[in-house]
Write an enzyme that holds these catalytic residues in place. Structure first.
Site, PDB file in Angstrom:
ATOM      1  N   GLN A  26       0.817   1.765  -9.508  1.00 56.31           N
ATOM      2  CA  GLN A  26       0.974   0.534 -10.266  1.00 56.31           C
ATOM      3  C   GLN A  26       1.892   0.849 -11.430  1.00 56.31           C
ATOM      4  O   GLN A  26       2.031   1.999 -11.821  1.00 56.31           O
ATOM      5  CB  GLN A  26      -0.380   0.019 -10.786  1.00 56.31           C
ATOM      6  CG  GLN A  26      -0.799  -1.274 -10.136  1.00 56.31           C
ATOM      7  CD  GLN A  26      -2.263  -1.590 -10.329  1.00 56.31           C
ATOM      8  OE1 GLN A  26      -3.022  -0.831 -10.894  1.00 56.31           O
ATOM      9  NE2 GLN A  26      -2.659  -2.746  -9.840  1.00 56.31           N
ATOM     10  N   ASN A  29       1.860  -2.828  -3.851  1.00 56.23           N
ATOM     11  CA  ASN A  29       0.814  -2.861  -4.860  1.00 56.23           C
ATOM     12  C   ASN A  29       0.869  -4.123  -5.697  1.00 56.23           C
ATOM     13  O   ASN A  29       1.913  -4.488  -6.212  1.00 56.23           O
ATOM     14  CB  ASN A  29       0.926  -1.624  -5.757  1.00 56.23           C
ATOM     15  CG  ASN A  29      -0.430  -1.081  -6.143  1.00 56.23           C
ATOM     16  OD1 ASN A  29      -1.288  -1.828  -6.601  1.00 56.23           O
ATOM     17  ND2 ASN A  29      -0.632   0.206  -5.943  1.00 56.23           N
ATOM     18  N   THR A  39      -6.442   4.000 -10.744  1.00 55.02           N
ATOM     19  CA  THR A  39      -6.793   4.682  -9.496  1.00 55.02           C
ATOM     20  C   THR A  39      -6.343   3.834  -8.304  1.00 55.02           C
ATOM     21  O   THR A  39      -6.846   3.955  -7.207  1.00 55.02           O
ATOM     22  CB  THR A  39      -8.279   5.059  -9.537  1.00 55.02           C
ATOM     23  OG1 THR A  39      -8.449   5.983 -10.624  1.00 55.02           O
ATOM     24  CG2 THR A  39      -8.788   5.753  -8.295  1.00 55.02           C
ATOM     25  N   HIS A  40      -5.357   2.977  -8.531  1.00 57.15           N
ATOM     26  CA  HIS A  40      -4.939   2.034  -7.494  1.00 57.15           C
ATOM     27  C   HIS A  40      -3.778   2.572  -6.662  1.00 57.15           C
ATOM     28  O   HIS A  40      -2.728   1.947  -6.560  1.00 57.15           O
ATOM     29  CB  HIS A  40      -4.606   0.687  -8.137  1.00 57.15           C
ATOM     30  CG  HIS A  40      -5.660   0.254  -9.118  1.00 57.15           C
ATOM     31  ND1 HIS A  40      -5.399  -0.457 -10.261  1.00 57.15           N
ATOM     32  CD2 HIS A  40      -7.002   0.476  -9.129  1.00 57.15           C
ATOM     33  CE1 HIS A  40      -6.522  -0.661 -10.928  1.00 57.15           C
ATOM     34  NE2 HIS A  40      -7.510  -0.099 -10.267  1.00 57.15           N
ATOM     35  N   ILE A  41      -3.985   3.741  -6.083  1.00 55.04           N
ATOM     36  CA  ILE A  41      -3.023   4.323  -5.142  1.00 55.04           C
ATOM     37  C   ILE A  41      -3.210   3.633  -3.799  1.00 55.04           C
ATOM     38  O   ILE A  41      -4.336   3.507  -3.315  1.00 55.04           O
ATOM     39  CB  ILE A  41      -3.294   5.840  -5.002  1.00 55.04           C
ATOM     40  CG1 ILE A  41      -2.833   6.560  -6.258  1.00 55.04           C
ATOM     41  CG2 ILE A  41      -2.654   6.413  -3.756  1.00 55.04           C
ATOM     42  CD1 ILE A  41      -1.350   6.814  -6.325  1.00 55.04           C
TER      43      ILE A  41
END
Lengths: 222, 583
Positions: free
Chosen positions: B342, B551, B511-513
């Site tokens: 992100q 994303n 933690t938005h992989i």
């Protein structure tokens, strides 16, 4: 097994110091007749602990703005961290090959925190604690870029403000300094009040909240 | 290798998606379901003593042990990759509940345009005008398909918020730019922190539309449709990186697990490290794993479901040799492509009054979505997509925030004058942050590392990932907007943070992989179909953020819950009746 080392802290005004075992069990060391407190060390020798105490004091000094690293017993925090799994890199990826890389990849070298501290102590020298303050500052300034100094600085902040169960923040001195209340179960009635004015509940440690009674030991049992 | 008794369904990973799928399967079918979780068991009472910043937020007790398994990273295919030796720009969780235990609780829906991004951008700009390296794609599922599933997830967790668009009617106080909702949120928004109220007032003065973030940290005591009752949030400030001691923050352990524990066809095995999906003649036959005692096991199953974090979903398919690895040079293959994170863009603002910022909760945020997606872009910004801008009151803890101060306030970062400056500015600063969309590009992908291995000797996953000019421009634009908002909200100083830096694996972002096993309409462009069923191995289903092709600006938890029940409908209502590819 090596001889047990103690750090002797002069603390006339206090009856003793609440400490914790590596397993997190609380115990109280009482002041001796002359007011000194003997704290068992886990990683440092007494001489090393004195050097680290002096260096931490330069990083977070006791001065006109309030108490610092010595009063908070930051050295005890660092001693416990290095003695525990963190000190031996149990929670870092430590398989090779070891190669240098860009700063964006962070610390890539093999040395553990324990090894970095031993080297840092050699670089500071045995007589560091006895140097005049200006000379101490000069020596640390020359080491500012080193991994050791960066760790020592980070650990000093951690030792000031972590829950006392980890060894530092003695008497909640760090939290009192900044007005942090410690763990509080609920601010439900407070969150949308106190706008723009300081709201500073009296700090309490996890120990005080949970209400575990510390054991009264002169020395830490092994 | 001992063969265990066959089960109907084996699910790898005991987090949000794995347990949600297990709940659907055991509610709606008579199938036997076994969940294999790598980490430890968890329950709410585990968190009674976790309000400890050092162990949880600094030493990261709830995360995967990076000594056992990590990733490697390189900025481009020309560079050598090195391991990420300590966390980290993102924090994958371990144990039952996974990252769903230590998350903040932000429960957004994605914008409708996220789901048909390729079509949307081509219509807006013309397909020929899009950059050649852009790899965004349509999901094959639309916002309207997922709307009822979003609603199910919101009810299950007890999301509190303020709707901005109900059936096309714009509602005051909500986000007017969101996709149309069918109904108001299950609960009202959280109470406002001082910081959130300042941001709201400031943004409104400038004509923006501030709105509270939807949050799964209960604003009121709540009983969900499964009959699970949880207490209201206490704003204690220990959400992100912690489990909730009162169960106010929705976590798999306090919403799904209590339901599943009453189901006799459900089994949860912890300490089980899955190494391969075993398959023969295009059909998965089960999974091979090492159990808590260190013994290698084979669990036969009729259906295999991968429900781990982005990293392990992708790596398990690589290690199991399922699907076609992505070849970035040729632009062919699908496994590992569309790696995204992100985009950040932060401005630190300073105040002359205290914020009492130690109070808060993970979902307590005030945002503007006026620049989210592309509806706020005029065309001269040099941007295809942007993101949300706002403030977060998730509880300021002292170790991580002690010495935030204006640049030049102290001559170094230690000693007396540093300490004095830190004490002066403490509790008088905050961040106005961008949470920006990250477009997918052909050069950002995952594959196996040729050198480094995990604790069992299996190759680590390798990231090839860097920012492009577009992301730098997103950051800069957010900082320009923050400079306008800061004085309107009463800040005395606003300092942008960071510059045009390369991707950094050390500083935490989110933690938005996402990506690696993306969903889509055709096997040429995706690993799984629109129902998250694997194109080649049709009794294999893949859940979670690894299936997201580009994303969003929003936190993905609600969306991965919605896509999980969407996949469950296809699996239960269609696949079980007619095994084969679900159209």
């Amino acid at each position: 097994m090596k001889r047990r080392e103690f750090l002797t802290i002069p603390r006339q005004a206090v009856g003793g110091l609440l400490l914790y075992t590596l397993a997190g069990e609380p115990f109280r060391v009482s002041a001796q007749q002359n007011g000194d407190i003997r704290v068992p060390l886990r990683f440092f020798t007494e001489a090393e602990a004195r050097v680290i105490t002096a260096a931490c004091e330069r990083i977070f000094p006791s001065d006109a703005t309030g108490p610092g690293a010595t009063e908070a017993a930051v050295v005890i925090y660092i001693d416990r961290q290095l003695a525990g799994p963190y000190g031996n890199d149990k929670y870092r990826y430590t398989k090779g090959p070891w190669v240098e890389s860009y700063p964006e990849h962070g610390y890539q070298a093999k040395e553990t925190p324990r090894e970095i501290y031993r080297q840092g102590l050699r670089d500071l020298g045995d007589g560091f604690a006895q140097l005049p303050v200006d000379a101490q500052i000069q020596k640390l300034t020359a080491m500012e870029k080193s991994r050791f100094f960066q760790m020592l600085r980070t650990h000093t902040i951690e030792g000031m403000f972590a829950d006392p169960m980890h060894g530092g923040n003695a008497g909640l001195i760090g939290w009192q300094l900044i007005g942090y209340p410690g763990p509080v179960m609920s601010y439900r009635a407070e969150i949308d009040k106190h706008y723009g004015v300081p709201y500073r509940p009296k700090p309490r440690s996890m120990e005080q909240i949970v209400g575990r009674k510390p054991a009264l030991w002169e020395d830490e049992k092994v | 290798m001992p063969n265990l008794k066959a089960v109907d369904v084996v699910i790898v990973g005991g987090g949000w998606t794995g347990l949600m799928m297990a709940k659907e399967l055991t509610s709606r079918t008579g199938l036997t379901v076994t969940v294999l979780e790598r980490g430890i068991p968890r329950k709410t009472s585990d968190y009674a003593l976790d309000m400890d910043e050092l162990d949880y937020a600094v030493r990261l007790r709830m995360m995967q042990n990076i000594a056992e398994d990590t990733i490697t990273h390189r900025h481009s295919m020309r560079d050598p990759a090195v391991p990420v030796r300590q966390y980290g720009s993102f924090l994958p969780g371990s144990g039952v509940g996974g990252a769903g235990e230590h998350w903040n609780g932000a429960s957004w829906r994605f914008l409708p345009s996220l789901f048909n991004m390729r079509t949307h951008l081509a219509e807006r700009h013309g397909a020929a005008k899009l950059p050649a390296n852009l790899d965004v794609q349509d999901w094959g599922v639309t916002y309207d398909d997922l709307e009822p599933h979003y609603w199910r997830a919101e009810q299950m967790m007890g999301v509190g918020g303020k709707a901005g668009n109900v059936n096309g009617k714009i509602m005051d106080g909500g986000n007017p730019f969101e996709g149309a909702r069918k109904s108001e949120y299950p609960l009202p928004p959280l109470r406002n922190s001082h910081l959130a109220s300042l941001f709201g007032e400031g943004a409104r003065k400038l004509g923006y539309h501030p709105h509270p973030a939807p949050a799964a940290n209960l604003s009121e005591t709540y009983k969900n449709p499964d009959g699970i009752t949880r207490a209201a949030c206490g704003y204690c400030g220990y959400c992100e990186r912690f489990g909730c001691m009162v169960g106010a923050k929705a976590q798999p352990s306090n919403t799904l697990l209590p339901v599943l524990q009453r189901r006799n066809k459900f089994e949860l095995r912890t300490g089980c490290w899955v190494r391969r999906v075993v398959h023969k003649d295009g059909k998965a036959t089960g999974v091979q794993y090492i159990d808590a005692k260190g013994e290698e096991m084979f669990q036969p199953a009729s259906i295999v479901i991968l429900a781990t974090f982005t990293l392990s979903n992708t790596r398990l398919l690589y290690l199991s040799k399922i699907g076609t690895p992505y070849d970035a040079t040729a632009g062919k293959g699908t496994l590992g492509k569309n790696l995204t994170h992100q985009v950040e863009g932060s401005t630190r603002v300073f105040f002359d009054k205290p914020l009492n910022a130690f109070m808060g909760t993970g979902g307590l945020a005030m945002r503007i979505s006026d620049f989210d997606g592309d509806h706020g872009l005029k065309g001269d910004e040099g941007l295809l997509r942007m993101g949300m801008i706002g403030v977060l009151s998730n509880g300021s803890r002292p170790i991580q925030t002690f010495d935030a101060m204006p640049r030049g306030a102290a001559k170094s970062n230690w000693g007396s004058d540093w300490k004095a400056a830190a004490l002066k500015w403490r509790d008088r600063n905050a961040i106005i942050a961008l949470s920006g969309e990250h477009l997918s590009y052909k050069q950002n992908f995952m594959d196996l590392d040729p050198t480094y291995t995990d604790k069992y000797g299996d190759p680590l996953l390798r990231f090839t990932l860097d920012w492009t000019d577009h992301e730098h421009r997103q950051s800069e634009y957010a900082k320009e907007i923050a400079q306008k908002i800061a004085p309107a909200m009463g800040a005395v100083l606003a300092e942008p943070i960071g510059g045009r830096n390369r991707y950094n694996v050390i500083n935490y972002q989110s933690t938005h992989i996402q990506g690696g096993t993306v969903m889509g309409a055709s096997p040429e462009s995706s690993v799984v179909n629109r129902h998250q069923q694997h194109w080649d191995v049709q009794n294999l289903w893949v859940l979670g953020a690894s299936c997201i092709p580009q994303n969003a600006s929003h936190n993905p938890t609600l969306t991965i819950l919605a896509t999980t029940t969407w996949a469950a409908d296809a699996l239960i209502d269609r696949y079980l009746k007619h095994p084969g590819l679900v159209a």
